[in-house]
Design a protein around this motif. Structure first.
Motif, PDB file in Angstrom:
ATOM      1  N   PRO A  12      15.701 137.140  51.551  1.00  0.00           N
ATOM      2  CA  PRO A  12      14.427 137.860  51.455  1.00  0.00           C
ATOM      3  C   PRO A  12      14.524 139.307  50.971  1.00  0.00           C
ATOM      4  O   PRO A  12      13.510 139.888  50.580  1.00  0.00           O
ATOM      5  N   GLU A  13      15.709 139.912  50.983  1.00  0.00           N
ATOM      6  CA  GLU A  13      15.847 141.269  50.451  1.00  0.00           C
ATOM      7  C   GLU A  13      16.644 141.300  49.146  1.00  0.00           C
ATOM      8  O   GLU A  13      17.081 142.363  48.699  1.00  0.00           O
ATOM      9  N   GLY A  14      16.833 140.129  48.533  1.00  0.00           N
ATOM     10  CA  GLY A  14      17.413 140.087  47.196  1.00  0.00           C
ATOM     11  C   GLY A  14      18.904 139.909  47.110  1.00  0.00           C
ATOM     12  O   GLY A  14      19.478 139.979  46.015  1.00  0.00           O
ATOM     13  N   ASN A  15      19.575 139.671  48.233  1.00  0.00           N
ATOM     14  CA  ASN A  15      21.017 139.455  48.201  1.00  0.00           C
ATOM     15  C   ASN A  15      21.319 138.045  47.711  1.00  0.00           C
ATOM     16  O   ASN A  15      20.911 137.062  48.326  1.00  0.00           O
ATOM     17  N   GLU A  16      22.065 137.951  46.603  1.00  0.00           N
ATOM     18  CA  GLU A  16      22.308 136.666  45.956  1.00  0.00           C
ATOM     19  C   GLU A  16      23.284 135.810  46.772  1.00  0.00           C
ATOM     20  O   GLU A  16      24.192 136.331  47.419  1.00  0.00           O
ATOM     21  N   PHE A  17      23.098 134.503  46.685  1.00  0.00           N
ATOM     22  CA  PHE A  17      24.050 133.553  47.253  1.00  0.00           C
ATOM     23  C   PHE A  17      23.900 132.234  46.517  1.00  0.00           C
ATOM     24  O   PHE A  17      22.940 132.046  45.758  1.00  0.00           O
ATOM     25  N   CYS A  18      24.856 131.333  46.692  1.00  0.00           N
ATOM     26  CA  CYS A  18      24.843 130.050  45.989  1.00  0.00           C
ATOM     27  C   CYS A  18      24.848 128.892  46.981  1.00  0.00           C
ATOM     28  O   CYS A  18      25.522 128.954  48.014  1.00  0.00           O
ATOM     29  N   VAL A  19      24.097 127.854  46.642  1.00  0.00           N
ATOM     30  CA  VAL A  19      24.167 126.586  47.360  1.00  0.00           C
ATOM     31  C   VAL A  19      24.936 125.629  46.455  1.00  0.00           C
ATOM     32  O   VAL A  19      24.444 125.224  45.397  1.00  0.00           O
ATOM     33  N   LEU A  20      26.153 125.310  46.850  1.00  0.00           N
ATOM     34  CA  LEU A  20      27.031 124.538  45.998  1.00  0.00           C
ATOM     35  C   LEU A  20      26.698 123.052  46.014  1.00  0.00           C
ATOM     36  O   LEU A  20      26.183 122.534  47.005  1.00  0.00           O
ATOM     37  N   GLU A  21      27.027 122.392  44.920  1.00  0.00           N
ATOM     38  CA  GLU A  21      27.043 120.928  44.918  1.00  0.00           C
ATOM     39  C   GLU A  21      28.202 120.478  45.815  1.00  0.00           C
ATOM     40  O   GLU A  21      29.101 121.268  46.111  1.00  0.00           O
ATOM     41  N   PRO A  22      28.201 119.229  46.285  1.00  0.00           N
ATOM     42  CA  PRO A  22      29.283 118.782  47.168  1.00  0.00           C
ATOM     43  C   PRO A  22      30.652 118.927  46.495  1.00  0.00           C
ATOM     44  O   PRO A  22      30.836 118.525  45.348  1.00  0.00           O
TER      45      PRO A  22
END
Length: 246
Positions: free
Chosen positions: A113-123
């Protein structure tokens, strides 16, 4: 002597709200031991956690700059359906799609919500036993140099070193990986997200700080004043803190 990564420190305008987001995102709990909001596995506050690298959200007065963070989290999934469900749930919690120039990739890039990037990986099989956080990922210019510094700085085992990435993990083979990825660009703003390291009980924090400076770390003044932790930067300028042993 040794140091261990114990938490990712995240600066936020609304630390409680960002802490709640990450607790919901990871299926963990948010604790408020003081002015910060600590996010770690549920079941009661255990710090430092013996396996997980927690998240400590610290209130600050300034918003995140538009510049991409140099450190981000990769979240693990167990199937394509799990990845899709997790992305949908995170968006419902307040995450937004983020474009960091990733192009057409099998993982999904989001921002909290404050713009910090992250990734949701494929398995990925390599992350099947990490818990919800697959990896703490750091952008860098020279993964081999980062492997030399961080391989000596912390007591984690070095798993891989190439021109493009360096990978470390707890010597016990548990919890997330720490990955340094070769990435174009240089640091232009103070780090919004950084690692906190902790000496083991009985170890001398001042001796650990001196050891790190001998490895190439430099002292860092971010306006912290008189505090029990020590702020440093690695040879590429990534900020980190050495906490006082508990």
């Amino acid at each position: 002597m040794a140091l261990r990564p114990v938490q990712v420190n995240v600066k936020a305008l609304d630390a409680a709200a960002v802490g709640r987001f990450w607790a919901e995102a990871l299926g963990w709990s948010a604790y408020n031991p003081g002015v910060t909001t600590y996010v770690g596995p549920g079941g009661g506050l255990v710090w430092p956690d013996p396996v997980a690298v927690g998240i400590d959200v610290v209130p600050v007065p300034d918003p995140k700059s538009p510049v991409k963070n140099r450190l981000h989290l990769d979240l693990a999934t167990t199937s394509a359906a799990h990845q899709e469900e997790l992305v949908a749930r995170l968006k419902a919690l307040g995450a937004t799609p983020a474009d960091v120039g990733q192009g057409d990739v099998p993982w999904t890039v989001l921002a909290d919500p404050e713009g910090n990037e992250f990734c949701v990986l494929e398995p990925r099989e390599v992350y099947r036993d990490t818990g919800p956080v697959a990896a703490v990922v750091v952008d860098c210019a020279d993964p081999r140099a980062m492997a030399r510094f961080w391989g000596d700085a912390v007591d984690w085992a070095l798993h891989e070193v190439t021109d493009d990435r360096a990978v470390l993990r707890s010597a016990q083979g548990v919890g997330p990986y720490l990955e340094f990825l070769r990435t174009p660009g240089v640091k232009t703003v103070p780090d919004r997200v950084h690692l906190d390291l902790l000496p083991y009980a009985g170890d001398d924090k001042a001796a650990e700080v001196a050891r790190l400076r001998g490895l190439g770390a430099t002292a860092l003044d971010v306006g912290q004043g008189e505090v029990p932790w020590t702020c440093l930067a690695d040879p590429e300028g990534h900020e980190f803190c050495v906490l006082a042993p508990s």
